[in-house]
Design an enzyme around this catalytic site. Structure first.
Site, short mmCIF file in Angstrom:
data_model
loop_
_atom_site.label_atom_id
_atom_site.label_comp_id
_atom_site.label_asym_id
_atom_site.label_seq_id
_atom_site.Cartn_x
_atom_site.Cartn_y
_atom_site.Cartn_z
N ALA A 27 27.43 54.18 -22.97
CA ALA A 27 28.12 53.10 -22.27
C ALA A 27 27.53 52.87 -20.88
O ALA A 27 27.38 51.74 -20.43
CB ALA A 27 29.60 53.42 -22.14
N GLU A 62 20.43 50.25 -20.61
CA GLU A 62 19.26 50.31 -21.48
C GLU A 62 18.25 49.19 -21.23
O GLU A 62 17.06 49.41 -21.05
CB GLU A 62 19.67 50.26 -22.96
N ASP A 66 -1.26 26.24 8.30
CA ASP A 66 -2.17 25.35 9.01
C ASP A 66 -1.73 23.92 8.76
O ASP A 66 -0.78 23.67 8.02
CB ASP A 66 -3.64 25.59 8.69
N THR A 116 26.42 42.11 -28.17
CA THR A 116 26.94 40.86 -27.62
C THR A 116 26.48 40.57 -26.19
O THR A 116 26.37 39.41 -25.81
CB THR A 116 28.48 40.86 -27.65
N ASP A 155 -7.48 28.60 3.82
CA ASP A 155 -8.38 28.05 2.80
C ASP A 155 -9.83 28.48 2.95
O ASP A 155 -10.59 28.43 2.02
CB ASP A 155 -8.27 26.52 2.76
P1 ATP Z 1 -6.17 23.19 10.22
O1 ATP Z 1 -6.58 24.51 10.77
O2 ATP Z 1 -4.75 22.88 10.50
O3 ATP Z 1 -6.54 22.95 8.82
P2 ATP Z 1 -8.40 21.69 11.18
O4 ATP Z 1 -8.86 21.15 9.91
O5 ATP Z 1 -8.47 20.81 12.37
O6 ATP Z 1 -6.90 22.13 11.13
P3 ATP Z 1 -10.70 23.35 11.29
O7 ATP Z 1 -11.15 22.95 9.95
O8 ATP Z 1 -10.88 24.75 11.75
O9 ATP Z 1 -9.18 23.03 11.48
O10 ATP Z 1 -11.42 22.36 12.30
C1 ATP Z 1 -11.35 22.59 13.69
C2 ATP Z 1 -11.91 21.42 14.43
O11 ATP Z 1 -13.27 21.26 14.11
C3 ATP Z 1 -11.27 20.10 14.05
O12 ATP Z 1 -10.12 19.86 14.80
C4 ATP Z 1 -12.36 19.10 14.38
O13 ATP Z 1 -12.36 18.79 15.75
C5 ATP Z 1 -13.60 19.89 14.06
N1 ATP Z 1 -14.08 19.57 12.71
C6 ATP Z 1 -13.40 19.64 11.57
N2 ATP Z 1 -14.15 19.29 10.53
C7 ATP Z 1 -15.36 18.99 11.02
C8 ATP Z 1 -16.60 18.58 10.45
N3 ATP Z 1 -16.73 18.41 9.15
N4 ATP Z 1 -17.62 18.36 11.26
C9 ATP Z 1 -17.51 18.56 12.57
N5 ATP Z 1 -16.39 18.95 13.18
C10 ATP Z 1 -15.32 19.16 12.42
#
Ligand code: ATP
Length: 934
Positions: free
Chosen positions: A283, A287, A329, A758, A659
């Site tokens: 009882a 289980e 983020d 049951t 990411d």
């Molecule tokens: P989160 O961290 O919230 O995703 P985010 O995308 O702005 O924000 P990061 O990807 O680290 O963060 O980018 C940081 C900064 O770098 C951006 O705010 C932008 O000014 C610059 N940045 C982002 N992407 C590029 C790119 N492809 N080429 C050049 N500069 C960039």
């Protein structure tokens, strides 16, 4: 093919040696090779043989107890009981096995939902294919964060670094090269021009030709030796296992106690005493608890998957429910990651851009006046040209069919993109101005790229200028740079106005930064674009050498609207006592504006801590900052790790999103690492506990809700199972204390038919309850809180249990009374059909009250009236099985014989049925008192 010393060949010969070419394989070749070499998969390790998995359910402690108990019943000359106990053991084992199997299937299905992809070039076109379709000869394209899915020889690379820890145990990223290597004295994994399956790219980009796939890869060789699935139990499962053991021990103790009681006080003979004791043990032992918990967790993962959160470990389901802080983020998670350029600042002028999404349709205007031919505006043209050349994204027109290109074909009505949305937005703006970036890229070919890095917050390319332009500008090459405004502006020494270049003074710097802040306050994401003319091919392509003495070209500000569902998800978090902390690479003002818009920031003076400030803070200062309303901006991924560690040190249960490659340590450090299924890198996905298939913050909140629900459900069915223990014990206590004069209302067989008959399906049904209303209006549960609490046991054993006992004993007596035994409280006859029908009444009373209990357990605190009646179909199936089983036990002759019942007057069901609402009412009363007290 592998016998060729592929690492020794110069890159020019690699393609021929692997029967490939720089354009990649044709679809036909790829198909043929797939047929020849098979899928690029590792063979599953041999699973635990089914028979062993099955046997495990019949050989654990509880099962042994039942085997022995049944055996003793035979010795005690009660063969029916012996058979019944064994039968119950077998049914229980099979059921547990089925539950485990279902749970495994649920997890396997999840794994199938996480396919991995590889980027390749086939027939000259870049495409994304399922990694299992890779074949020798494929031209593999690698970028930061990519998981490498096959063994390949590099033919081109830029600053490529690879994490080979899975293969060699070496935790530092390894620098790779495309050059031929003699290979003397180096092990296979040390060859720097080879990349291997099972490893990943930590930085840089590369092209490589696949030479081995599947089990023929170096990883496959190891896998052959070591692959094994570690079925680690989650904390909750471990707690359940422990609990089952403890409760079993208590049950055995109680059993022994009752045995002594029966023999000493009630004067029962040893054999019968033993059987009673056995009844007590059976009882009280829970289980089915552990397999039901496992199944509840697995079903939880399925529900979460339906709400876009793939859980990689069962234990994450539980931890999610305890989450107190979510560090998130911004870009893509809180916002849509669909960027559109809205404003441009060039040469002191502010230009607005119209249009929506990625469709290159829109116009440019300055102070409300339309710019007729934006491409003829030299400043604007130079800025947009630089932005499109320093760019890796691609725009894909609607209805572009690319066969096999599973990731990128665009069969829709809208323009779509390939690559980074920030960069795609720049391409769209340039197209709106009439600049064709493909044509421009041919005119000004790229010779080198310095990829975007979240630490540098910049990306640069070096391009070769056409001879006539070069002569005109007296420069052969040009570096285009784009990145975070403040950081990029700091590297600029001049700026372009009209056709001239002028030194940059402090006033102009201040003007540019003021424009940047103005855009950021409006929630726009701003990029600065710059260039540097180079006389000759640079000797070094290190970022420090290229990204200096820049000429500032302008600012480009883009809109990335918040996801519409995020605002209510944020409000839900706040109601649920969960803090949200934004940790973004973006600029503070942009971040604050977005955070305010979606309700993350509510106070007038939030603290905005930048990465640089964080570096200068000691732990005490950081702890201080974390007690305020705080937002982290312009941080590098390493900072995330520090924030997460600090929060954990404060006792928080932290979920963190990420990411990129550099997010992996933070994802691992957090209690719950959340990676993005779409935008994230393979590395982040591997480090995470949960993957969001839609990259959406709201899905984290749904997962938390499901996590809370799973835990609540486990409590529900445990309480449900425990409740019926009281009425199972009470008849025996009465029997013992009356010295055997009150016959025992429920014997061992009856108890077994409740616990293992049951009760089973209804308990399962409670495990599948949807989250109840208000579950996200309570503070998070402590990680240390146990499933079985004192309050829960009191409710089961001392509140609902006594009602059930009353029902059972009343029903038992009712049968005697209505058959002429009025007034004889003691000394009722203990054998014959009347006794059997009275026990059937007692049994039926427990079952009917368990039906009431089923409704009562649907919520610990909420009135059943507040729950949707049809919210859980399984509840009704559970009731149906209960009713069918009990009716069968009472009326089917075979079952009457086995369990020891006899039919009673069907009219009695009316009396019995009244007990279900009665019990429910008693619990409603308790809920009412609790609600009042609050
Ligand atoms: P989160 O961290 O919230 O995703 P985010 O995308 O702005 O924000 P990061 O990807 O680290 O963060 O980018 C940081 C900064 O770098 C951006 O705010 C932008 O000014 C610059 N940045 C982002 N992407 C590029 C790119 N492809 N080429 C050049 N500069 C960039």
């Amino acid at each position: 093919m592998q016998t060729i010393a592929i690492h020794e060949l110069p890159t020019s010969q690699v393609f021929a040696a692997l029967d490939s070419n720089p354009q990649g394989l044709t679809p036909d070749e790829a198909r043929e090779r797939l047929a020849q070499y098979g899928l690029n998969v590792l063979h599953e390790p041999p699973r635990k043989p089914l028979i062993r998995a099955l046997l495990a359910h019949f050989t654990h402690l509880m099962a042994w107890l039942l085997w022995i108990g049944g055996g003793v019943a035979f010795v005690a000359q009660t063969p029916t009981l012996g058979i019944a106990i064994w039968l119950v053991n077998i049914i229980n084992g099979l059921f547990s096995f089925w539950q485990e199997y279902k749970a495994e299937q649920a997890t396997a299905a999840l794994r199938r939902m996480l396919p991995s992809y590889a980027r390749v070039r086939r027939a000259g076109a870049e495409m994304r294919i399922p990694a299992e379709h890779l074949v020798p000869g494929d031209v593999l394209l690698l970028a930061e964060g990519d998981h490498i899915s096959a063994d390949a020889r590099l033919v081109r690379e830029t600053e490529l670094r690879v994490d080979q820890s899975a293969l060699s145990g070496e935790s530092h990223p390894v620098r790779k090269t495309a050059d031929p290597i003699s290979g003397i004295g180096l092990s296979h994994a040390e060859l720097p021009n080879l990349v291997f399956a099972g490893t990943s790219v930590t930085s840089g980009t590369a092209e490589a030709v696949v030479f081995a796939t599947g089990m023929r890869t170096a990883f496959g060789e190891i896998a052959r030796l070591t692959l094994s699935v570690g079925d680690e139990l989650s904390p909750l499962q471990r707690e359940m296992e422990r609990l089952t053991r403890v409760v079993s021990a208590i049950a055995v103790g109680v059993g022994l106690f009752f045995f002594v009681l029966a023999v000493a006080i009630a004067g029962i003979d040893l054999a019968n005493g033993f059987i009673f004791a056995l009844g007590m043990i059976v009882a009280f032992v829970p289980e089915g608890l552990l397999p039901t918990v496992t199944l509840a967790l697995a079903l939880g993962t399925q529900r979460m998957a339906r709400r876009n959160a793939l859980v990689k470990r069962l234990s994450a389901v539980e931890t999610l429910g305890c989450t107190t802080v979510i560090c998130t983020d911004k870009t893509g998670t809180l916002t849509q990651n669909e960027m559109t350029v809205r404003e441009i600042w060039v040469g002191g002028r502010q230009i607005s851009v119209s249009g929506v999404g990625y469709a290159p349709e829109g116009s440019f205007s300055e102070c409300g006046a339309l710019l007729e031919r934006p491409a003829d505006d030299p400043e604007l043209r130079r800025l947009l040209l630089a932005a499109t050349l320093c760019n890796d994204a691609r725009l894909i027109p609607p209805h572009t069919m690319t066969p096999e290109d599973q990731g990128h074909s665009n069969n829709g009505e809208r323009w779509s993109i390939l690559g980074d949305p920030t960069e795609a937005a720049l391409l769209v703006a340039a197209r709106k101005a009439g600049i064709d970036n493909d044509a421009e890229a041919q005119q000004i070919p790229r010779i080198r790229e310095l990829p975007f890095e979240s630490r540098r917050k910049r990306m640069s390319v070096v391009c070769r200028l056409q001879p006539q332009v070069a002569a005109h500008r007296s420069a052969g090459f040009v570096a285009y740079v784009k990145g975070a405004p403040k950081e990029t502006l700091a590297l600029c020494t001049s700026f372009a106005v009209g056709n001239s270049i002028q030194p940059l003074d402090e006033t102009q710097r201040a003007d540019i930064l003021a424009a940047n802040d103005q855009y950021a306050r409006a929630g726009l994401r701003v990029l600065a674009v710059a260039q540097r003319l180079l006389n000759a091919m640079p000797a070094s392509f290190e970022a420090e050498h290229i990204e200096r003495d820049l000429t500032f070209l302008g600012l480009i500000a883009m809109m990335d609207p918040p996801r519409p569902e995020v605002e209510s998800a944020v409000a839900t978090c706040h109601a649920a006592g969960i803090r949200i902390i934004m940790i973004t690479g973006d600029y503070g003002l942009t971040a604050e504006s977005i955070a305010r818009r979606i309700g993350i920031i509510r106070g007038a003076q939030p603290r905005i801590v930048t990465g640089a400030e964080l570096d200068s803070m000691d732990d005490a200062a950081l702890h201080d900052a974390l007690t305020d309303e705080v937002l982290f901006a312009r941080v590098a991924p390493e900072h995330k790790l520090r924030v997460v560690s600090a929060l954990r040190a404060q006792g928080h249960v932290v979920a963190v999103t990420g990411d990129g490659v550099n997010d992996a340590p933070a994802l691992k450090q957090a209690d719950i690492g959340v990676a993005m299924g779409r935008a994230g890198t393979d590395v982040a996905r591997e480090a995470a506990d949960i993957i969001l298939t839609d990259d959406n913050f709201a899905s984290i909140v749904s997962a938390v809700e499901e996590g809370r629900a799973v835990y609540a459900n486990i409590k529900k069915f445990a309480t449900y199972i425990f409740t019926s223990n009281t009425p199972e014990a009470v008849p025996f206590v009465l029997f013992a204390f009356s010295g055997g004069r009150i016959p025992i209302a429920l014997n061992v067989m009856h108890i077994l038919s409740i616990d293992l008959g049951t009760d089973i399906v209804p308990a399962l049904a409670l495990g599948a309850e949807p989250p109840e209303p208000g579950i996200m209006e309570r503070p998070p549960r402590s990680l240390k809180e146990h499933v079985v609490t004192g309050a829960m046991l009191r409710r089961a054993y001392l509140w609902l249990g006594p009602v059930q006992s009353l029902a059972a004993m009343a029903a038992f007596y009712y049968q005697y009374w209505t058959n002429g035994y009025w007034g004889q409280w003691l000394d009722l006859p203990a054998d014959g059909p009347l006794y059997r029908s009275a026990t059937a009444m007692a049994l039926a009373a427990v079952v009917t009250t368990q039906i009431g209990n089923l409704f009562a357990q649907r919520s610990e605190r909420l009135s059943v009236l507040r729950l949707p009646l049809m919210g859980n179909r399984l509840i009704w199936i559970g009731i149906a099985t209960e009713v069918i089983l009990i009716v069968a036990i009472v009326y089917v002759p075979f079952l009457q014989d086995v369990i020891g019942t006899a039919a009673f007057n069907p009219v009695n069901w009316i009396v019995l049925a009244l007990w279900a609402p009665a019990l429910l009412l008693v619990d409603e009363l308790r809920k009412l008192v609790i609600a009042r007290r609050k």
